[in-house]
Motif scaffolding. Sequence first.
Motif, PDB file in Angstrom:
ATOM      1  N   ILE A 217      -3.261  71.844 135.688  1.00  0.00           N
ATOM      2  CA  ILE A 217      -3.477  70.560 135.131  1.00  0.00           C
ATOM      3  C   ILE A 217      -3.468  69.367 136.129  1.00  0.00           C
ATOM      4  CG2 ILE A 217      -2.555  68.839 133.327  1.00  0.00           C
ATOM      5  CD1 ILE A 217      -0.923  71.183 132.208  1.00  0.00           C
ATOM      6  N   THR A 219      -2.802  65.833 137.159  1.00  0.00           N
ATOM      7  CA  THR A 219      -1.641  65.047 137.144  1.00  0.00           C
ATOM      8  C   THR A 219      -2.418  63.497 136.803  1.00  0.00           C
ATOM      9  OG1 THR A 219      -1.134  64.657 139.330  1.00  0.00           O
ATOM     10  CG2 THR A 219       0.268  66.232 138.072  1.00  0.00           C
ATOM     11  N   VAL A 232       1.955  64.826 133.486  1.00  0.00           N
ATOM     12  CA  VAL A 232       1.204  65.701 133.054  1.00  0.00           C
ATOM     13  C   VAL A 232       1.067  65.393 131.327  1.00  0.00           C
ATOM     14  CG1 VAL A 232       1.202  67.663 134.620  1.00  0.00           C
ATOM     15  CG2 VAL A 232       2.696  67.498 132.526  1.00  0.00           C
TER      16      VAL A 232
END
Length: 364
Positions: A217, A219, A232
């Motif tokens: 992911i 940020t 996140v």
Amino acid sequence: MPRRTATMLASTLMLIALLCAGVFINVPYSEMSPGPTVNTLGDHDGEPVLQIDGRKTYPTSGHLNMTTVRVTSADYRMNLVEAVYGWLTRDNAVVPHDTVYPDGQTEEESTQENAEEFSQSQESAKVAALEALDIPVESWVIVSTVLKDSPAEGKLHAGDVIKAVDGTTVKEPEDVAELVTKHKPGEDVDFTIVPAEEQAAAEKEQREATKTEEVTIRTAKSDDAGEERAIVGISAGTDHTFPFTIDIKLADVGGPSAGLMFALGIYDKLTPGSLTGGSFVAGTGTIDDDGEVGPIGGVELKTVAARDKGAQYFMTPADNCEAAADDTPDGLTLVKVKTLDDALGALEDIRSGDTADLPTCTAK
């Protein structure tokens, strides 16, 4: 018309006018009042509040009552007369509307939040009680919530088990935020997870969840004021597997403040003898997995509810002691507790009749 009569008539008419005006003038306040109390050792709506299957339980006696506070609804509009009456009534409290429903919170949002807090308090009560009995509980870190339109949306889901972040094993919910914020906004962070569906299937089949996934992911920058930090868009929590079933059957109650009394009730049912010695004990307080007891709101109203029901002792979070002691109902002893162990120790004194050294609350 005599002058005195005219003056009295004018004053009466003025009072009537003010009362009428007060009825139509809305004020931004809500009312809190003593709510129902429920014995965690007994029945509610025809079924036991605490139901334990798969483990031997023991008969109990006395009361371990959790206490509640009633509040007016989010859309209720209090008028000036009601507010003044509430301020003058000893057993009610009139507070700013935003205290009860912050940031324009709706009735539905408040109910949902209270339900989530109530559910979490039940889980923590179970863990704390079993830990006090040296009964092992398996725990792991999970994704509690995923914020809408956040980087994690669609990649992580509520109930996913977080095994590691950037290869570092996660042991506590706080570890997740600590590891994510080591990054700068815009950098990638790697999660090792067990998908919620796999974890649920493993629990049902009573096996260890072995299927893991790697999720990357990117940020984003936090919207919070202050120093820039990476996020996140998730909150982490803890889930548990218990060695037997403990169900808490209590509808129409919300918030985290019954945690302590649930933990005491569970402990009592799983141990021989009566924890209260037949006494009527009520109380309040949040509880965490480690048995730490935290403060709650409306303690003065809860002591009134306990007194009206017949309580002799009231388990009071240490941080609420001063407020509760300022107006203690007659015949009620406020017992100061910081932990579940404190409460268990106090109950030992109560059932033995040796209450001279009970840690009690005192007014400032």
